[in-house]
Write a protein that holds these residues in place. Sequence first.
Motif, PDB file in Angstrom:
ATOM      1  N   UNK A  72      -1.336 -15.842  -8.283  1.00  0.00           N
ATOM      2  CA  UNK A  72      -1.925 -14.527  -8.056  1.00  0.00           C
ATOM      3  C   UNK A  72      -2.295 -14.213  -6.611  1.00  0.00           C
ATOM      4  N   UNK A  73      -1.668 -14.910  -5.637  1.00  0.00           N
ATOM      5  CA  UNK A  73      -1.923 -14.588  -4.234  1.00  0.00           C
ATOM      6  C   UNK A  73      -1.197 -13.302  -3.863  1.00  0.00           C
ATOM      7  N   UNK A  74      -1.715 -12.613  -2.821  1.00  0.00           N
ATOM      8  CA  UNK A  74      -1.063 -11.387  -2.350  1.00  0.00           C
ATOM      9  C   UNK A  74      -0.651 -11.556  -0.899  1.00  0.00           C
ATOM     10  N   UNK A  75       0.559 -11.075  -0.586  1.00  0.00           N
ATOM     11  CA  UNK A  75       1.032 -11.163   0.802  1.00  0.00           C
ATOM     12  C   UNK A  75       0.361 -10.067   1.613  1.00  0.00           C
ATOM     13  N   UNK A  76      -0.229 -10.454   2.746  1.00  0.00           N
ATOM     14  CA  UNK A  76      -0.883  -9.452   3.589  1.00  0.00           C
ATOM     15  C   UNK A  76      -0.021  -9.122   4.801  1.00  0.00           C
ATOM     16  N   UNK A 223      -0.554 -19.583  18.899  1.00  0.00           N
ATOM     17  CA  UNK A 223       0.067 -19.865  17.592  1.00  0.00           C
ATOM     18  C   UNK A 223       1.587 -19.742  17.673  1.00  0.00           C
ATOM     19  N   UNK A 224       2.081 -19.290  18.826  1.00  0.00           N
ATOM     20  CA  UNK A 224       3.519 -19.104  18.975  1.00  0.00           C
ATOM     21  C   UNK A 224       4.016 -17.852  18.271  1.00  0.00           C
ATOM     22  N   UNK A 225       3.108 -16.863  18.100  1.00  0.00           N
ATOM     23  CA  UNK A 225       3.489 -15.611  17.426  1.00  0.00           C
ATOM     24  C   UNK A 225       3.346 -14.434  18.384  1.00  0.00           C
ATOM     25  N   UNK A 226       4.074 -13.357  18.093  1.00  0.00           N
ATOM     26  CA  UNK A 226       3.921 -12.161  18.946  1.00  0.00           C
ATOM     27  C   UNK A 226       3.102 -11.085  18.245  1.00  0.00           C
ATOM     28  N   UNK A 227       2.788 -11.290  16.982  1.00  0.00           N
ATOM     29  CA  UNK A 227       1.966 -10.319  16.261  1.00  0.00           C
ATOM     30  C   UNK A 227       2.231 -10.426  14.772  1.00  0.00           C
ATOM     31  N   UNK A 228       1.553  -9.569  14.025  1.00  0.00           N
ATOM     32  CA  UNK A 228       1.713  -9.546  12.569  1.00  0.00           C
ATOM     33  C   UNK A 228       2.268  -8.190  12.141  1.00  0.00           C
ATOM     34  N   UNK A 229       2.985  -8.201  11.036  1.00  0.00           N
ATOM     35  CA  UNK A 229       3.539  -6.967  10.484  1.00  0.00           C
ATOM     36  C   UNK A 229       3.080  -6.879   9.027  1.00  0.00           C
ATOM     37  N   UNK A 230       2.708  -5.697   8.580  1.00  0.00           N
ATOM     38  CA  UNK A 230       2.260  -5.557   7.187  1.00  0.00           C
ATOM     39  C   UNK A 230       3.412  -5.888   6.242  1.00  0.00           C
ATOM     40  N   UNK A 231       3.065  -6.436   5.096  1.00  0.00           N
ATOM     41  CA  UNK A 231       4.106  -6.780   4.126  1.00  0.00           C
ATOM     42  C   UNK A 231       3.724  -6.178   2.784  1.00  0.00           C
ATOM     43  N   UNK A 232       4.620  -5.368   2.218  1.00  0.00           N
ATOM     44  CA  UNK A 232       4.305  -4.730   0.941  1.00  0.00           C
ATOM     45  C   UNK A 232       4.566  -5.714  -0.192  1.00  0.00           C
ATOM     46  N   UNK A 233       4.023  -5.374  -1.358  1.00  0.00           N
ATOM     47  CA  UNK A 233       4.220  -6.224  -2.529  1.00  0.00           C
ATOM     48  C   UNK A 233       5.718  -6.351  -2.832  1.00  0.00           C
ATOM     49  N   UNK A 234       6.443  -5.231  -2.696  1.00  0.00           N
ATOM     50  CA  UNK A 234       7.869  -5.253  -3.017  1.00  0.00           C
ATOM     51  C   UNK A 234       8.657  -6.107  -2.006  1.00  0.00           C
ATOM     52  N   UNK A 235       8.256  -6.042  -0.713  1.00  0.00           N
ATOM     53  CA  UNK A 235       8.906  -6.907   0.300  1.00  0.00           C
ATOM     54  C   UNK A 235       8.771  -8.366  -0.115  1.00  0.00           C
ATOM     55  N   UNK A 236       7.570  -8.709  -0.592  1.00  0.00           N
ATOM     56  CA  UNK A 236       7.295 -10.095  -0.980  1.00  0.00           C
ATOM     57  C   UNK A 236       8.124 -10.470  -2.197  1.00  0.00           C
ATOM     58  N   UNK A 237       8.128  -9.586  -3.202  1.00  0.00           N
ATOM     59  CA  UNK A 237       8.888  -9.864  -4.424  1.00  0.00           C
ATOM     60  C   UNK A 237      10.376 -10.031  -4.101  1.00  0.00           C
ATOM     61  N   UNK A 238      10.879  -9.207  -3.194  1.00  0.00           N
ATOM     62  CA  UNK A 238      12.289  -9.267  -2.803  1.00  0.00           C
ATOM     63  C   UNK A 238      12.607 -10.641  -2.208  1.00  0.00           C
TER      64      UNK A 238
END
Lengths: 248, 153
Positions: A72-76, A223-238
């Motif tokens: 039941x985790x959600x992708x943020x 952290x070796x990252x350039x930023x974060x991008x929002x992720x929708x539930x459908x993006x995660x499911x895909x």
Amino acid sequence: MPLNLTVSPDFAPDHISGWFYFNTFLQRQLGIPIHLELYDSFAKQREDIRQGKVDLSYANPYDASMLVRELGFKALAKPKQKTDETVIAVSAHSDITAVEELKPGSVLATTDDPDVHTMGMIMLESADLDESNIELKTLKNYVLVAKSLLKGEADVGFFLKQGYDELSQLIRSEMRPLVSSQIGVIHHVLLAGPAFNEHQEALSQTLLTMVDDPKGQGVLKNMGLVGWEAMSEEDTEFMIDLIDTLVE
Amino acid sequence: MSEDKKTPTREERIRYFDGSERVATIVDEEIPYPDGKLIVSRTDIKGFITHANQAFVDMSGYTREELIGANHNILRHPDMPAVAFKGLWDTVEKGEKWQGFVKNLRKDGTYYWVKATVIPNIRNGQLMGYTSVRRKPSRSKIRESEALYATLM
């Protein structure tokens, strides 16, 4: 009780301090105590996740499937401009020039990183190789995979592309990539568990605006990252559906 | 001096499951599957394409605009037996994963072989469509599939 944050064990050692800075940054922004627990074993981390000891996870795509569909985790958010790709490499002195030239009985150096291993095995299918007809050496990290190739103890090795690129120039000059995956849609993802529900909105906001904050920029860099991008539930499911097509 | 070699070409009528048909130019030339790539597409529950990644666009020879909204059977090669696709649909409609080797037809009439996996997309317990992921098959599996499919035509 602090909430628990963990990071998929495939992060580069150079970025360990970055994850500690990230944890401090989140605690200050959200005003809640968070404990960072790092693991060097995928199996041990997965066991603790299943026992409910993790509330926030920077997960590899393979574990994301379990976290979302079973727990039941959600992708943020997902890391910007950073997808997970696999490199199959041989020693620079090897006679092998293409995956299809690898023969049954070849010795494969790999890690227990589930994504890299799965993708690597998929790319070996075109040579009719699978775990039944090769010899597997599962090692702790990509440096050891590289050493195994250089010493002639393995014929072929699997690397996370980022892990390969971050090896020293000297080590890389002794190896030759046979193939590098170009999938583009499989990536790590920051997932929040049910205990994080009340902080989810604030956390999403903090992540997406990190890049605008001078302190946040410094943390991202570490952290070796350039930023974060929002992720929708459908993006995660895909992405999870896609991973499901790759696992037997 | 290079020899002028002509690739064998033929016109064939392809009949689809829904009763429709089309005449396609078939060129007997294989396009190699690109190393390291996955071809990814999604369809609705009737098989109409809703998503195509760049590898799909590149390998099919169609533009993304031509692919989106088209039925996935646009790729159907006449050398593929209908029973193979019946097996695919029977499996995924039961909610299970299907895997098989498929000879796909490109827009220009040439072909490429794939190892395809299709899974149903379930959202909140409801079937919303299908995801298909194709990867590079081995030559031995292609030879086995060619021999098998020839007996099923």
